[in-house]
Design an enzyme around this catalytic site. Structure first.
Site, PDB file in Angstrom:
ATOM      1  N   GLY A  93      -5.324   0.941  -1.310  1.00 28.94           N
ATOM      2  CA  GLY A  93      -4.302   0.784  -1.680  1.00 28.94           C
ATOM      3  C   GLY A  93      -4.192   0.439  -3.086  1.00 28.94           C
TER       4      GLY A  93
ATOM      5  CG  ASP B 260      -3.765  -6.794   2.389  1.00 26.81           C
ATOM      6  OD1 ASP B 260      -2.538  -7.052   1.668  1.00 26.81           O
ATOM      7  OD2 ASP B 260      -4.266  -6.096   3.009  1.00 26.81           O
TER       8      ASP B 260
ATOM      9  CG  MET C 103       2.305  -5.334   2.205  1.00 28.10           C
ATOM     10  SD  MET C 103       1.721  -3.940   0.871  1.00 28.10           S
ATOM     11  CE  MET C 103       2.412  -2.376   1.112  1.00 28.10           C
ATOM     12  N   GLY C 104      -0.346  -7.798   4.487  1.00 28.90           N
ATOM     13  CA  GLY C 104      -1.345  -8.625   4.874  1.00 28.90           C
ATOM     14  C   GLY C 104      -1.491  -8.146   6.379  1.00 28.90           C
ATOM     15  NE  ARG C 105      -4.564  -2.466   7.238  1.00 30.30           N
ATOM     16  CZ  ARG C 105      -3.891  -1.434   7.476  1.00 30.30           C
ATOM     17  NH1 ARG C 105      -3.721  -0.980   8.604  1.00 30.30           N
ATOM     18  NH2 ARG C 105      -3.549  -0.652   6.628  1.00 30.30           N
TER      19      ARG C 105
ATOM     20  NE  ARG D 290       0.829   0.779  -2.402  1.00 33.64           N
ATOM     21  CZ  ARG D 290       0.813   1.210  -1.418  1.00 33.64           C
ATOM     22  NH1 ARG D 290      -0.020   1.059  -0.640  1.00 33.64           N
ATOM     23  NH2 ARG D 290       1.033   2.540  -1.560  1.00 33.64           N
TER      24      ARG D 290
END
EC number: 2.7.1.90
Lengths: 409, 409
Positions: free
Chosen positions: A15, A145, A189-191, A300
């Site tokens: 990403g 992340d 975000m933050g998988r 991002r």
């Protein structure tokens, strides 16, 4: 430093971030400053493009265009989500890469990316070593992340955190406009790790009475406890900001409201829906006065709100990676090491790629509060230096400077 | 200027903007600079709060706190969505207001808001006139939607447009990171008029080859034509940015994908879902590679990306409104008049409230291209001056300056 034995190849993967190009900029400038007579090449669209011989010679780029890289969001040279298989599964790909390295006399390779990209760099490094091909490979960390291990933090994270925390302050002001009850859910975000969501813990340092709940993937999401948290919170103050990581999971490790049928080309589940799920829970059980904002890709790419600290560190990581790779190191990642929070200073160090890849750095559990719905001061101390400083990204037309990405491809 | 006959009341109404407080700031500073000995009061939560006698005396506020108003998003004094009924339907409310005006010796009233707020100001002005109560009322325009008539543009719009256009540039960079097809739908505010979406037409002035489609409420949305537009566009370039107003309607004037059961307290349909609807159309008919971002309330509160021009004009509109109301005008709105685009200059003028309220200023049809999916240069010329200039909203901690909104209530 040893003498320069050949050309440098850089490539970007995973990403994009607001600052991944600052690392490329640092690497290019550092290598060219040596005047070794050797070239810098860039792989277009990461390792996938390299396999297709999509290599450009940096010398062919306009010098002014190269300068714009430092403050340019997105992946200028193109990115991919492509994982090399193990060489015993698909040695052909490795041979292709070796042939390209030979053709362009590449003896140094910097791969800028996140977890999966470090895995690719590691595999390549092991293979080169095994067959005795003389090329040094270093991984350059990049991920909003912030989930790479063995580094204090990751280039890209500070800018994402700066954008999200500022939006958080602005949204808190906004939901306080009216007298009526107002709950806002902000999905970030933050998988696998909750760093971006956790960064918004800093809001209480500027808004001491903020009514805020934070939910991270580090803690199994418990619907009943969540509803109790919300009910308690809105009794105290009818304005409430809920920050949630896209990657929150239930006690079985299943993503909350994930669409289980869609996966990306790395094989990851496509997320989205955690915030929507929380909104539905509140609507069904507590109140209709709940809105959702999913910040999405703005996290991002919002160069207009980038962290100057992050940009400068990203450039340094790129520059130092060149120094390390020229000094003969291979199979390492250039990590960041913080001296202290009080007088923040960060330097680079090398860590082994094999210790980095396939691991995830989570928010430490002892930085999360006892109620598991916010963070402690340790998290605020950690994030504060990373969001410091601003750049001026604007042109005289009131818009952020833009460079045509095709100039780099 | 006539002598000052009593106190000034200001209040804020409708959706917040990044700059509505700059108008309040201008009005307060202008009135107090006269040293008339009379007071400035603020109604807390607009006309609704005034009806509840929620009035604060600006003298009781800390002077430094007042200074922060100029760069503070949201409605500092609180807002409402409350429409006065006609006085023959509910004269009691009007009498309540008169009593409050008498109690606080209010002879001047500035109501800062959008269309519905101008309607309230107009009704009050007519009523005061009818019963012979000596108070002057002026409407101060504010709306990110930019849909008030009789004014070149509305305070608040420039900052919303600046944020959205910059995010647009950043997202265009981001979707170009990968080689694969990538369509991004950006849903922006605009209930009745498409000004915010249309403002992104300026992207082609900095990205000449941008692949962009823009859909506005001014043009009936035609699903079949939309799908043809998208197919044609991605044949040309597999990266595509689609900007859509939340308020697009079908040929029968029905909102696209509106949830028809939810209405806000002004009686407006609650929107949301136009972008999602477009995403579903593309997924079902063309490709799965389509993402959606709904910018939501960030458009009206992102002070970190505010237009300096907008902030300065908002302050001037506040200051001039005081001058007009003290000069004896009542039943007017303070509008903006542009001299020219080449050497942009804007001054204020008075327009009758009755000519403003209940009307909507749309994007002129001759500013929309023939294919009805973008805008012409006239729109770009219109928007360019409004987004010019930046402020520095950041503290030394890397976060936007924050003032506790409760200080104003």
């Amino acid at each position: 430093m040893k003498s320069v034995k050949g050309n440098l190849l850089i490539a970007q993967s995973g990403g994009p971030t607001s600052v991944i190009n600052a690392s490329a900029y640092g690497a290019i400038k550092e290598f060219l400053s040596l005047g070794s007579g050797h070239k810098v090449y860039a792989g277009v669209y990461g390792i996938q493009g390299i396999l297709e011989k999509r290599i450009i010679d940096i010398d062919t780029l306009n010098k002014n265009t190269i300068e714009t890289l430092k403050y340019m969001p997105s992946s200028a040279f193109g990115s991919c989500r492509y994982k090399l298989k193990d060489y015993d599964e698909n040695e052909e790909e490795y041979e292709k890469i070796i042939n390209i390295f030979k053709k362009f006399n590449i003896t140094y390779f910097l791969y800028i990316g996140g977890n999966d990209s470090m895995d690719t760099a590691n595999k390549l490094s092991i293979y080169m070593n095994k067959i005795g091909y003389d090329a040094n490979i270093i991984g350059v960390p990049k991920t909003i992340d912030n989930d790479l291990v063995e580094t204090d933090h990751c280039p890209g994270f500070g800018s994402a955190a700066k954008y999200v925390t500022n939006i958080g302050i602005e949204i808190w002001s906004d939901i306080n406009a009216y007298k009526k009850e107002s709950i806002m859910i902000m999905e970030v975000m933050g998988r696998d790790a909750g760093w971006i969501a956790a960064s918004t813990g800093i809001l209480k340092s500027v808004i001491p009475d903020i009514n805020q709940l934070i939910y991270l993937p580090e803690i199994s999401f418990d619907k009943d406890k969540f509803l109790i948290d919300v009910e308690k919170a809105i009794k105290k103050n009818n304005k409430l900001l809920i920050v949630v990581s896209e990657g929150i999971k239930d006690e079985n490790g299943e993503y909350i409201n994930a669409n289980k049928n869609e996966i990306d080309s790395f094989g990851h589940k496509q997320l989205g829906g955690a915030g929507r799920h929380l909104q539905n829970l509140i609507k069904e059980n507590i109140t209709k006065n709940v809105k959702l904002i999913e910040l999405g890709v703005t996290q991002r790419c919002a160069i207009h709100c980038a962290s100057k600290t992050d940009i400068e560190e990203s450039e340094i990581v790129g520059r130092d990676s060149v120094k390390y790779v020229l000094a003969g190191y291979s199979g390492y990642m250039t990590a960041l090491e913080r001296s202290s929070n009080d007088k923040y200073n960060c330097v680079t160090k090398l860590v082994k790629l094999q210790d980095v890849c396939k691991r995830v750095k989570n928010v430490p559990l002892n930085w999360i509060n006892e109620q598991k719905n916010s963070v402690k001061d340790a998290m605020i101390d950690y994030i504060q230096p990373l969001i410091l400083g601003e750049i001026n990204p604007f042109n005289e037309n009131g818009l952020v400077k833009y460079t045509d990405i095709n100039f780099f491809r």
